[in-house]
Scaffold this motif. Structure first.
Motif, PDB file in Angstrom:
ATOM      1  N   GLU A 179       0.868  -1.171   0.000  1.00  0.00           N
ATOM      2  CA  GLU A 179       0.000   0.000   0.000  1.00  0.00           C
ATOM      3  C   GLU A 179       0.903   1.217   0.000  1.00  0.00           C
ATOM      4  OE1 GLU A 179      -3.046   0.170   2.951  1.00  0.00           O
ATOM      5  OE2 GLU A 179      -3.495  -1.971   2.822  1.00  0.00           O
ATOM      6  N   ILE A 180       0.600   2.182  -0.867  1.00  0.00           N
ATOM      7  CA  ILE A 180       1.448   3.358  -1.022  1.00  0.00           C
ATOM      8  C   ILE A 180       0.568   4.601  -0.931  1.00  0.00           C
ATOM      9  CG2 ILE A 180       3.226   4.460  -2.423  1.00  0.00           C
ATOM     10  CD1 ILE A 180       3.602   1.824  -3.898  1.00  0.00           C
ATOM     11  N   SER A 181       0.897   5.483   0.009  1.00  0.00           N
ATOM     12  CA  SER A 181       0.114   6.702   0.211  1.00  0.00           C
ATOM     13  C   SER A 181       0.818   7.575   1.248  1.00  0.00           C
ATOM     14  CB  SER A 181      -1.301   6.364   0.707  1.00  0.00           C
ATOM     15  OG  SER A 181      -2.083   7.528   0.865  1.00  0.00           O
ATOM     16  N   ARG A 182       0.527   8.862   1.220  1.00  0.00           N
ATOM     17  CA  ARG A 182       0.971   9.704   2.329  1.00  0.00           C
ATOM     18  C   ARG A 182       0.206   9.288   3.583  1.00  0.00           C
ATOM     19  NH1 ARG A 182      -0.818  14.468   4.636  1.00  0.00           N
ATOM     20  NH2 ARG A 182      -2.463  14.683   3.066  1.00  0.00           N
ATOM     21  N   GLU A 183       0.908   9.209   4.725  1.00  0.00           N
ATOM     22  CA  GLU A 183       0.316   8.719   5.976  1.00  0.00           C
ATOM     23  C   GLU A 183      -0.326   7.353   5.739  1.00  0.00           C
ATOM     24  OE1 GLU A 183      -2.307  11.825   7.267  1.00  0.00           O
ATOM     25  OE2 GLU A 183      -0.667  13.132   7.894  1.00  0.00           O
ATOM     26  N   VAL A 184       0.445   6.481   5.117  1.00  0.00           N
ATOM     27  CA  VAL A 184      -0.073   5.187   4.680  1.00  0.00           C
ATOM     28  C   VAL A 184      -0.547   4.318   5.833  1.00  0.00           C
ATOM     29  CG1 VAL A 184       2.174   4.034   4.702  1.00  0.00           C
ATOM     30  CG2 VAL A 184       0.396   3.238   3.126  1.00  0.00           C
ATOM     31  N   HIS A 185       0.010   4.504   7.030  1.00  0.00           N
ATOM     32  CA  HIS A 185      -0.342   3.641   8.155  1.00  0.00           C
ATOM     33  C   HIS A 185      -1.639   4.067   8.841  1.00  0.00           C
ATOM     34  CE1 HIS A 185       3.513   1.564   7.857  1.00  0.00           C
ATOM     35  NE2 HIS A 185       4.048   2.752   7.635  1.00  0.00           N
ATOM     36  N   ALA A 186      -2.149   5.234   8.484  1.00  0.00           N
ATOM     37  CA  ALA A 186      -3.420   5.675   9.049  1.00  0.00           C
ATOM     38  C   ALA A 186      -4.571   4.989   8.314  1.00  0.00           C
ATOM     39  CB  ALA A 186      -3.552   7.188   8.931  1.00  0.00           C
ATOM     40  N   ALA A 187      -5.573   4.546   9.062  1.00  0.00           N
ATOM     41  CA  ALA A 187      -6.764   3.912   8.472  1.00  0.00           C
ATOM     42  C   ALA A 187      -7.700   5.011   7.998  1.00  0.00           C
ATOM     43  CB  ALA A 187      -7.447   3.009   9.492  1.00  0.00           C
ATOM     44  N   SER A 188      -7.337   5.633   6.876  1.00  0.00           N
ATOM     45  CA  SER A 188      -8.089   6.776   6.361  1.00  0.00           C
ATOM     46  C   SER A 188      -9.104   6.312   5.328  1.00  0.00           C
ATOM     47  CB  SER A 188      -7.123   7.783   5.729  1.00  0.00           C
ATOM     48  OG  SER A 188      -6.482   7.208   4.608  1.00  0.00           O
ATOM     49  N   GLY A 189      -9.904   7.254   4.861  1.00  0.00           N
ATOM     50  CA  GLY A 189     -10.965   6.918   3.914  1.00  0.00           C
ATOM     51  C   GLY A 189     -10.636   7.291   2.490  1.00  0.00           C
ATOM     52  N   LYS A 190      -9.353   7.242   2.110  1.00  0.00           N
ATOM     53  CA  LYS A 190      -8.959   7.619   0.754  1.00  0.00           C
ATOM     54  C   LYS A 190      -9.452   6.601  -0.276  1.00  0.00           C
ATOM     55  CE  LYS A 190      -4.605   9.824   2.212  1.00  0.00           C
ATOM     56  NZ  LYS A 190      -3.123   9.749   2.101  1.00  0.00           N
ATOM     57  N   PRO A 191      -9.745   7.060  -1.505  1.00  0.00           N
ATOM     58  CA  PRO A 191     -10.092   6.108  -2.570  1.00  0.00           C
ATOM     59  C   PRO A 191      -8.882   5.266  -2.945  1.00  0.00           C
ATOM     60  CG  PRO A 191      -9.867   8.328  -3.452  1.00  0.00           C
ATOM     61  CD  PRO A 191      -9.778   8.465  -1.958  1.00  0.00           C
ATOM     62  N   VAL A 192      -9.135   4.066  -3.461  1.00  0.00           N
ATOM     63  CA  VAL A 192      -8.076   3.086  -3.709  1.00  0.00           C
ATOM     64  C   VAL A 192      -8.020   2.727  -5.194  1.00  0.00           C
ATOM     65  CG1 VAL A 192      -7.258   0.741  -3.198  1.00  0.00           C
ATOM     66  CG2 VAL A 192      -8.284   2.136  -1.387  1.00  0.00           C
ATOM     67  N   LEU A 230      -1.555  12.529  -6.216  1.00  0.00           N
ATOM     68  CA  LEU A 230      -2.329  11.291  -6.114  1.00  0.00           C
ATOM     69  C   LEU A 230      -2.021  10.548  -4.824  1.00  0.00           C
ATOM     70  CD1 LEU A 230      -2.133  10.106  -9.829  1.00  0.00           C
ATOM     71  CD2 LEU A 230      -4.215  10.710  -8.574  1.00  0.00           C
ATOM     72  N   LEU A 231      -0.762  10.495  -4.435  1.00  0.00           N
ATOM     73  CA  LEU A 231      -0.421   9.812  -3.186  1.00  0.00           C
ATOM     74  C   LEU A 231      -0.926  10.576  -1.967  1.00  0.00           C
ATOM     75  CD1 LEU A 231       3.171   8.370  -3.701  1.00  0.00           C
ATOM     76  CD2 LEU A 231       1.011   7.152  -3.600  1.00  0.00           C
ATOM     77  N   ASP A 232      -1.033  11.882  -2.079  1.00  0.00           N
ATOM     78  CA  ASP A 232      -1.572  12.662  -0.967  1.00  0.00           C
ATOM     79  C   ASP A 232      -3.071  12.413  -0.784  1.00  0.00           C
ATOM     80  OD1 ASP A 232       0.878  13.779  -0.393  1.00  0.00           O
ATOM     81  OD2 ASP A 232       0.472  15.695  -1.397  1.00  0.00           O
ATOM     82  N   SER A 233      -3.772  12.115  -1.865  1.00  0.00           N
ATOM     83  CA  SER A 233      -5.237  12.059  -1.803  1.00  0.00           C
ATOM     84  C   SER A 233      -5.825  10.665  -1.991  1.00  0.00           C
ATOM     85  CB  SER A 233      -5.825  12.979  -2.878  1.00  0.00           C
ATOM     86  OG  SER A 233      -5.403  12.575  -4.177  1.00  0.00           O
ATOM     87  N   THR A 234      -5.011   9.684  -2.379  1.00  0.00           N
ATOM     88  CA  THR A 234      -5.520   8.340  -2.647  1.00  0.00           C
ATOM     89  C   THR A 234      -4.567   7.303  -2.068  1.00  0.00           C
ATOM     90  OG1 THR A 234      -4.370   7.997  -4.750  1.00  0.00           O
ATOM     91  CG2 THR A 234      -6.470   9.164  -4.849  1.00  0.00           C
ATOM     92  N   ARG A 235      -4.938   6.045  -2.243  1.00  0.00           N
ATOM     93  CA  ARG A 235      -4.100   4.920  -1.815  1.00  0.00           C
ATOM     94  C   ARG A 235      -3.899   3.984  -3.012  1.00  0.00           C
ATOM     95  NH1 ARG A 235      -3.237   2.839   3.542  1.00  0.00           N
ATOM     96  NH2 ARG A 235      -4.680   4.460   4.204  1.00  0.00           N
ATOM     97  N   LEU A 236      -2.651   3.719  -3.349  1.00  0.00           N
ATOM     98  CA  LEU A 236      -2.303   2.777  -4.403  1.00  0.00           C
ATOM     99  C   LEU A 236      -1.996   1.423  -3.772  1.00  0.00           C
ATOM    100  CD1 LEU A 236      -1.337   1.953  -7.292  1.00  0.00           C
ATOM    101  CD2 LEU A 236       0.909   2.873  -6.665  1.00  0.00           C
TER     102      LEU A 236
END
Length: 657
Positions: A179-192, A230-236
């Motif tokens: 999983e790749i995202s800013r603040e990736v370890h947070a259980a956030s609600g970003k689109p995937v 994209l990494l700031d606002s979503t999760r890859l």
């Protein structure tokens, strides 16, 4: 352009091993394998050119379960791997000429050796590297791929989280993802956005292309504005190897043309030796026929030796159970499931039993954008390719509402080089240069990723809830197989469940898939609802609310009366940090002991003792969790969650007084 569904595998390009197809023999005079072909995992293989000029002849050929490599206007190219294959083909009475693949096998062996030597040289001299993010010039082994997946997570801990899918492969291998995202370890609600490789073992380029994209993304974060945004606002989410067992057999050249997984017998766990045995080459399950919706239908086979064998029942294989679990735990808006080698961009429907999707305009619009980026024909499987049932796109659409696609990559090669051509073509396909000028998978990845980020293509829940509260969204989905021979339909129940944790400001924005779900029987949406819930401090359900929401819509929820994070939530947070290696075994044990005591006190009704143990937990965390930026981030999350719970308990105690 729409063509007959059985005429759509016509060759678009012809390069590479055409000369090796010159020596043709009647089907009754098939060549025996040479020592060289055996050494390259091609023992016993032949390629037959079969006259097939009518739909009826093509259907007969497909019904045999043989490995049909390509349909041309007047003939089919078929890979024959056993005496049974040869006898089955001969029994059709179709005119067939058989090609000796010895020269091809020897050529491939030389290419592999040359690429491996070049890779060794490139490891010493950067001037020999390719333009790919890693400079790679040869295909990876499964061991190299697994090591690199772990290395990415180790090098970029602030934006990358390594995970292992819940089921190991049949041979016990882990199935790894990132999983790749800013603040990736947070259980956030970003689109995937999800991309995968190697459903089919011999399609080596799909591992290379997905893993290079992961490297590209992490190396570009902070310098490339689009990727950073994209990494700031979503999760890859990237799963480079869905089928590690089959890939290892193919890449290790035990049987280079293996397509399926290592299932030798329904319900039985095989050994590695059984999977690699030449007598078992035809066995296994086609993982991209094992998904539940429309399982067992046209374009799949009950014959265990068929290359499109669908398995004993829907989701019978651990690798596909993994993909179902992954998509249920994440709100995957768009998915690219990468394959080779037929120059198509595919979407659902894939079976003639399916309805036209209700949201076809949106779905096909994205398909055409992706097809344009790749310069491939794009559309439903039956219109631009062939029919298939139980594929990834069907699972995504009918279970989750995901817009799923299959790019058929690195086209233009014949014979044994078809599924994994020389490595230079991987480089060209990634960038859309050289041989694949104007056909860029990197460009397609970014188009799909942007679509995943677009709220018009999914749904959004917003609202307020206490800081640290854990919110869960879930629904139970039932999907049907295709009708079986006796008319019965097999149903599969899938629980879709995703959680987030409310951030410090108490406001959440949760990008979710629509609750309305595509019907398998008509061009309508089933009026289903999500259930959104929160739990109390002991982990018991506290409040639930139903939400019915369509694609492109948003809804606001007021969950302000939900409790803040409870002790079980803090325990889960602690375990996640321990699993990723941020917190040591010793520190975990010390912190867990205080949490266990806090939970036991809370369940006996002693809020004062609970508060005391939580304060001790905070003191231990502040004293024992030290190190780099990620360690300090973990400490802040643990302490913040505990402090919020202490404050809530103190407020409750004061109110009672």
């Amino acid at each position: 352009m729409t063509r007959s569904r059985l005429r759509t595998r016509a060759r678009l390009l012809a390069v590479g091993s055409a000369a090796a197809l010159a020596a043709a023999l009647p089907v009754s005079a098939l060549p025996t394998a040479s020592a060289d072909s055996a050494a390259t995992g091609s023992a016993g293989l032949s390629i037959a050119r079969v006259s097939a000029t009518t739909d009826g002849e093509r259907e007969r050929l497909l019904g045999l379960g043989l490995d049909v490599l390509e349909f041309g206007p007047d003939e089919a190219e078929v890979l024959l791997g056993s005496g049974e294959d040869r006898r089955a083909l001969a029994a059709t009475g179709l005119d067939a000429q058989v090609v000796d693949v010895t020269d091809q096998a020897e050529q491939l062996a030389r290419q592999r050796a040359e690429e491996d030597a070049l890779q060794a040289a490139a490891d010493r001299d950067a001037a020999l590297e390719s333009p790919l993010p890693t400079g790679r010039v040869s295909y990876r082994t499964i061991e190299e791929a697994e090591a690199e997946i772990r290395e990415i997570a180790h090098r970029y801990p602030a934006i990358v989280k390594l995970f292992e899918l819940p089921n190991r492969s049949l041979l016990g291998r882990p199935v790894l993802g990132l999983e790749i995202s800013r603040e990736v370890h947070a259980a956030s609600g970003k689109p995937v956005f999800l991309t995968t490789g190697v459903h089919h073992a011999r399609e080596w380029p799909t591992l290379e292309l997905t893993l290079e994209f992961a490297w590209d993304v992490v190396q570009s974060y902070g310098t490339d504005p689009e990727i950073t945004g994209l990494l700031d606002s979503t999760r890859l989410v990237v799963v480079p190897v869905v089928n590690p067992d089959g890939f290892d057999v193919s890449r290790d050249l035990a049987y280079e043309m293996k397509r399926k997984n290592c299932r030798m017998q329904a319900g039985q766990v095989p050994t590695a030796a059984e999977c690699a045995s030449t007598t078992n080459q035809a066995l296994g399950v086609d993982l991209n026929r094992n998904y539940g919706p429309f399982w067992g239908g046209p374009g799949s086979s009950a014959n265990v030796r068929a290359e499109n064998h669908h398995g004993a029942h829907p989701y019978s294989e651990p690798e596909i159970q993994n993909m179902s679990a992954l998509m249920s735990a994440h709100q995957v808006m768009v998915a690219l499931n990468n394959h080779t080698p037929d120059a198509r961009l595919l979407r659902a429907p894939s079976s003639p039993l399916e309805p036209v999707p209700t949201e076809e305009e949106l779905y096909d619009g994205l398909a055409q954008q992706l097809g344009a980026a790749l310069s491939f024909p794009a559309g439903p499987w039956p219109e631009v390719y062939y029919v298939a049932s139980g594929v990834a796109e069907e699972h995504g659409l009918y279970v989750n509402g995901t817009l799923g696609f299959t790019p058929e990559l690195t086209p233009g090669h014949t014979g044994l080089a078809r599924f994994h051509p020389p490595y230079e073509y991987v480089v060209d396909q990634y960038f859309g240069t050289g041989y694949y000028a104007g056909s860029s998978l990197r460009k397609a990845f970014l188009i799909a990723w942007r679509a995943a980020a677009d709220p018009a293509k999914h749904s959004v829940l917003t609202g307020t809830a206490p800081r640290g509260a854990e919110l869960t969204i879930r629904k139970q989905v039932t999907v049907d197989s295709s009708p079986l021979a006796d008319g019965a339909v097999l149903q599969s129940d899938v629980e879709v469940e995703t959680t987030i944790r409310v951030p410090a400001d108490g406001a959440f924005e949760w990008h979710v898939l629509p609750s309305l779900r595509q019907s398998q029987y008509s061009s309508t949406l089933i009026p289903e609802s999500w259930t959104v819930s929160c739990t109390d401090w002991s982990g018991e359900a506290f409040r639930s609310e139903t939400v019915t929401i369509a694609r492109g819509q948003s809804a606001r929820l007021d969950l302000g009366d939900c409790p803040v994070a409870g002790v079980p939530d803090i325990e889960a947070l602690l375990e996640s940090f321990h699993a990723e290696g941020t917190i040591s075994d010793r520190t975990r044990a010390n912190l867990r002991e205080r949490l266990d005591r806090a939970l036991a006190s809370f369940r006996t009704g002693s809020e004062i003792r609970t508060i005391g143990f939580l304060r001790q937990f905070v003191a231990r965390a502040e004293n024992q969790v030290k190190g780099d930026a990620r360690d300090l981030e973990a400490r802040a999350e643990l302490v913040g969650a505990a402090d919020a719970l202490i404050a809530a308990l103190e407020a409750a105690e004061e109110a009672e007084s």
